[in-house]
Design a protein around this motif. Structure first.
Motif, PDB file in Angstrom:
ATOM      1  N   GLY A 110      -4.319  11.390   6.304  1.00 21.97           N
ATOM      2  CA  GLY A 110      -4.519  11.220   7.564  1.00 21.97           C
ATOM      3  C   GLY A 110      -4.692   9.558   7.758  1.00 21.97           C
ATOM      4  O   GLY A 110      -4.427   9.110   8.470  1.00 21.97           O
ATOM      5  N   LEU A 111      -5.629   9.232   6.852  1.00 23.99           N
ATOM      6  CA  LEU A 111      -6.027   7.692   6.811  1.00 23.99           C
ATOM      7  C   LEU A 111      -4.741   6.869   6.777  1.00 23.99           C
ATOM      8  O   LEU A 111      -4.534   5.846   7.284  1.00 23.99           O
ATOM      9  N   ARG A 112      -3.977   7.318   6.096  1.00 22.65           N
ATOM     10  CA  ARG A 112      -2.505   6.501   5.376  1.00 22.65           C
ATOM     11  C   ARG A 112      -1.466   6.511   6.847  1.00 22.65           C
ATOM     12  O   ARG A 112      -1.152   5.453   7.115  1.00 22.65           O
ATOM     13  N   LEU A 113      -1.379   7.655   7.556  1.00 19.33           N
ATOM     14  CA  LEU A 113      -0.395   7.936   8.377  1.00 19.33           C
ATOM     15  C   LEU A 113      -1.016   7.921   9.979  1.00 19.33           C
ATOM     16  O   LEU A 113      -0.210   7.575  10.693  1.00 19.33           O
ATOM     17  N   LEU A 114      -2.295   8.104   9.885  1.00 23.81           N
ATOM     18  CA  LEU A 114      -2.839   8.076  11.440  1.00 23.81           C
ATOM     19  C   LEU A 114      -3.673   6.825  11.664  1.00 23.81           C
ATOM     20  O   LEU A 114      -4.040   6.749  12.916  1.00 23.81           O
ATOM     21  N   TRP A 115      -4.011   5.841  10.887  1.00 26.61           N
ATOM     22  CA  TRP A 115      -4.888   4.913  11.130  1.00 26.61           C
ATOM     23  C   TRP A 115      -4.197   3.871  12.257  1.00 26.61           C
ATOM     24  O   TRP A 115      -4.961   3.357  13.090  1.00 26.61           O
ATOM     25  N   GLU A 116      -2.941   3.658  12.213  1.00 23.07           N
ATOM     26  CA  GLU A 116      -2.283   2.893  13.099  1.00 23.07           C
ATOM     27  C   GLU A 116      -2.061   3.540  14.502  1.00 23.07           C
ATOM     28  O   GLU A 116      -1.410   4.761  14.186  1.00 23.07           O
ATOM     29  N   GLY A 117      -2.266   3.209  15.639  1.00 23.28           N
ATOM     30  CA  GLY A 117      -1.909   3.727  16.650  1.00 23.28           C
ATOM     31  C   GLY A 117      -2.987   4.557  17.167  1.00 23.28           C
ATOM     32  O   GLY A 117      -3.913   4.866  16.832  1.00 23.28           O
ATOM     33  N   LYS A 118      -2.739   5.234  18.490  1.00 25.19           N
ATOM     34  CA  LYS A 118      -3.773   6.165  18.907  1.00 25.19           C
ATOM     35  C   LYS A 118      -3.236   7.587  18.879  1.00 25.19           C
ATOM     36  O   LYS A 118      -1.971   7.878  19.654  1.00 25.19           O
ATOM     37  N   SER A 119      -3.995   8.546  18.616  1.00 26.31           N
ATOM     38  CA  SER A 119      -3.496   9.916  19.020  1.00 26.31           C
ATOM     39  C   SER A 119      -4.716  10.951  18.961  1.00 26.31           C
ATOM     40  O   SER A 119      -5.635  10.620  18.355  1.00 26.31           O
ATOM     41  N   PRO A 120      -4.722  12.206  19.471  1.00 23.44           N
ATOM     42  CA  PRO A 120      -5.794  12.813  19.391  1.00 23.44           C
ATOM     43  C   PRO A 120      -6.166  13.380  18.116  1.00 23.44           C
ATOM     44  O   PRO A 120      -7.295  13.692  17.695  1.00 23.44           O
ATOM     45  N   GLU A 121      -5.124  13.340  17.009  1.00 24.37           N
ATOM     46  CA  GLU A 121      -5.498  13.750  15.657  1.00 24.37           C
ATOM     47  C   GLU A 121      -6.180  12.637  15.142  1.00 24.37           C
ATOM     48  O   GLU A 121      -7.022  12.902  14.396  1.00 24.37           O
ATOM     49  N   LYS A 122      -6.025  11.413  15.605  1.00 25.03           N
ATOM     50  CA  LYS A 122      -6.931  10.418  14.784  1.00 25.03           C
ATOM     51  C   LYS A 122      -8.120  10.394  15.286  1.00 25.03           C
ATOM     52  O   LYS A 122      -9.065   9.821  14.684  1.00 25.03           O
ATOM     53  N   LYS A 146       7.486  23.319  16.930  1.00 23.17           N
ATOM     54  CA  LYS A 146       7.306  23.097  15.591  1.00 23.17           C
ATOM     55  C   LYS A 146       7.448  21.679  15.090  1.00 23.17           C
ATOM     56  O   LYS A 146       7.430  21.392  13.976  1.00 23.17           O
ATOM     57  N   GLU A 147       7.861  20.838  16.051  1.00 27.06           N
ATOM     58  CA  GLU A 147       8.247  19.565  15.630  1.00 27.06           C
ATOM     59  C   GLU A 147       7.020  18.775  16.293  1.00 27.06           C
ATOM     60  O   GLU A 147       7.309  17.322  16.372  1.00 27.06           O
ATOM     61  N   THR A 148       6.042  19.260  16.510  1.00 23.53           N
ATOM     62  CA  THR A 148       4.724  18.516  17.033  1.00 23.53           C
ATOM     63  C   THR A 148       3.710  18.922  16.212  1.00 23.53           C
ATOM     64  O   THR A 148       3.485  19.705  15.390  1.00 23.53           O
ATOM     65  N   HIS A 198      -6.567  23.243   5.920  1.00 26.29           N
ATOM     66  CA  HIS A 198      -6.301  21.655   5.535  1.00 26.29           C
ATOM     67  C   HIS A 198      -4.824  21.463   4.912  1.00 26.29           C
ATOM     68  O   HIS A 198      -4.307  20.339   5.321  1.00 26.29           O
ATOM     69  N   LEU A 199      -4.186  22.582   4.486  1.00 27.03           N
ATOM     70  CA  LEU A 199      -2.783  22.361   4.155  1.00 27.03           C
ATOM     71  C   LEU A 199      -2.106  22.554   5.304  1.00 27.03           C
ATOM     72  O   LEU A 199      -0.816  21.398   5.341  1.00 27.03           O
ATOM     73  N   PHE A 200      -2.180  23.055   6.463  1.00 23.47           N
ATOM     74  CA  PHE A 200      -1.533  22.936   7.700  1.00 23.47           C
ATOM     75  C   PHE A 200      -2.006  21.396   8.307  1.00 23.47           C
ATOM     76  O   PHE A 200      -1.053  20.933   8.881  1.00 23.47           O
ATOM     77  N   PHE A 201      -2.969  20.746   8.034  1.00 26.11           N
ATOM     78  CA  PHE A 201      -3.175  19.552   8.375  1.00 26.11           C
ATOM     79  C   PHE A 201      -2.476  18.547   7.969  1.00 26.11           C
ATOM     80  O   PHE A 201      -1.752  17.525   8.457  1.00 26.11           O
ATOM     81  N   LYS A 231       0.495  19.013   6.467  1.00 30.33           N
ATOM     82  CA  LYS A 231       1.845  19.131   6.931  1.00 30.33           C
ATOM     83  C   LYS A 231       2.280  18.379   8.070  1.00 30.33           C
ATOM     84  O   LYS A 231       2.992  17.977   8.586  1.00 30.33           O
ATOM     85  N   ALA A 232       0.928  18.718   9.046  1.00 28.55           N
ATOM     86  CA  ALA A 232       0.938  17.975  10.456  1.00 28.55           C
ATOM     87  C   ALA A 232       1.129  16.539  10.367  1.00 28.55           C
ATOM     88  O   ALA A 232       1.841  15.699  11.069  1.00 28.55           O
ATOM     89  N   PHE A 233       0.033  15.904   9.443  1.00 30.23           N
ATOM     90  CA  PHE A 233       0.083  14.507   9.309  1.00 30.23           C
ATOM     91  C   PHE A 233       1.410  13.826   8.646  1.00 30.23           C
ATOM     92  O   PHE A 233       1.737  12.722   9.046  1.00 30.23           O
ATOM     93  N   LEU A 234       2.076  14.650   7.833  1.00 35.17           N
ATOM     94  CA  LEU A 234       3.027  14.287   7.206  1.00 35.17           C
ATOM     95  C   LEU A 234       4.601  14.270   8.115  1.00 35.17           C
ATOM     96  O   LEU A 234       5.579  13.823   7.701  1.00 35.17           O
ATOM     97  N   TRP A 235       4.420  15.206   9.220  1.00 35.12           N
ATOM     98  CA  TRP A 235       5.419  15.410   9.974  1.00 35.12           C
ATOM     99  C   TRP A 235       6.042  13.852  10.575  1.00 35.12           C
ATOM    100  O   TRP A 235       5.303  12.935  10.952  1.00 35.12           O
TER     101      TRP A 235
END
Length: 226
Positions: free
Chosen positions: A22-34, A147-149, A202-205, A207-211
């Protein structure tokens, strides 16, 4: 090392992986996940780390009951606010605050334990929020492939964990008070069940972060990168 302790270590490793991804892929930008899910995962990592350290070394004398109650507050606010952000509903204050403040008090008065009722109520409340997400899916007019979100996989993981945790906490409450001898033999098996649910979430998380970044419809009906 007993079996339930091994499962705890696995849980810590999976949550750590979730945080790193999550830190690697969500750090840049703004999203509800971050905004909501990543902080939730980091707090979950800290709580799990303290629990594992306490169980293994018995050197850090921390009241784990208080830790569980505090984490139930984190669950109620971060997860419900995430779902409300995704579906475009106003973030509530009254219900989360009421549950956070009164459920430990009522639990202590009725059950002589601060954490049992808060865990049950947080699971129920998050389950209700998850079903609001399902209702939103069926009501919204969109050609977006869910499934693509990211939010689809995250809420699916949340539902699998929290909805199926309700029987665990209810049985934990019932057996502990009414069948103490039986509870002593079954509690570790129930705990492994609960840990497995958390690992799956957390495995689903992950998967979501890597999408890959997908073009998804926002709660406002406008398109944005999600």
């Amino acid at each position: 090392m007993e079996l339930y302790q091994k499962f705890q270590v696995v849980q810590f490793i999976v949550i750590l992986a979730t945080c790193l991804v999550g830190l690697r892929l969500l750090w840049e930008g703004k999203s509800p996940e971050k905004t909501y899910i990543l902080p939730f995962c980091i707090i979950d990592l800290v709580v799990t780390g303290i629990t594992v350290y306490t169980y293994y070394f018995y050197k850090f004398h921390f009241n784990l009951t208080i830790l569980v109650v505090l984490f139930s507050w984190v669950e109620i606010f971060f997860i419900s606010y995430y779902i409300n952000d995704v579906i475009g509903e106003k973030k509530e204050l009254f219900i989360p605050i009421s549950l956070s403040l009164f459920s430990p008090i009522i639990s202590k008065l009725l059950l002589e334990d601060y954490h049992l009722l808060p865990m049950v109520t947080s699971c129920i409340y998050i389950t209700i929020c998850s079903f609001k997400y399902i209702k939103w899916i069926f009501n919204k007019d969109s050609d977006v492939r869910l499934k693509e979100t990211r939010h689809y996989w995250i809420v699916l993981g949340i539902m699998l964990c929290y909805t199926t945790s309700i029987p665990y906490w209810i049985s934990d409450l019932f057996l502990q008070r009414s069948f103490a001898d039986m509870y002593h033999h079954l509690s570790r098996a129930f705990f492994i069940y609960f840990v497995c649910l958390n690992v799956i979430m957390h495995l689903f998380f992950i998967k979501a972060f890597l999408w890959k970044v997908q073009l998804a419809q926002s709660y406002s009906g406008q398109s944005h990168l999600h």
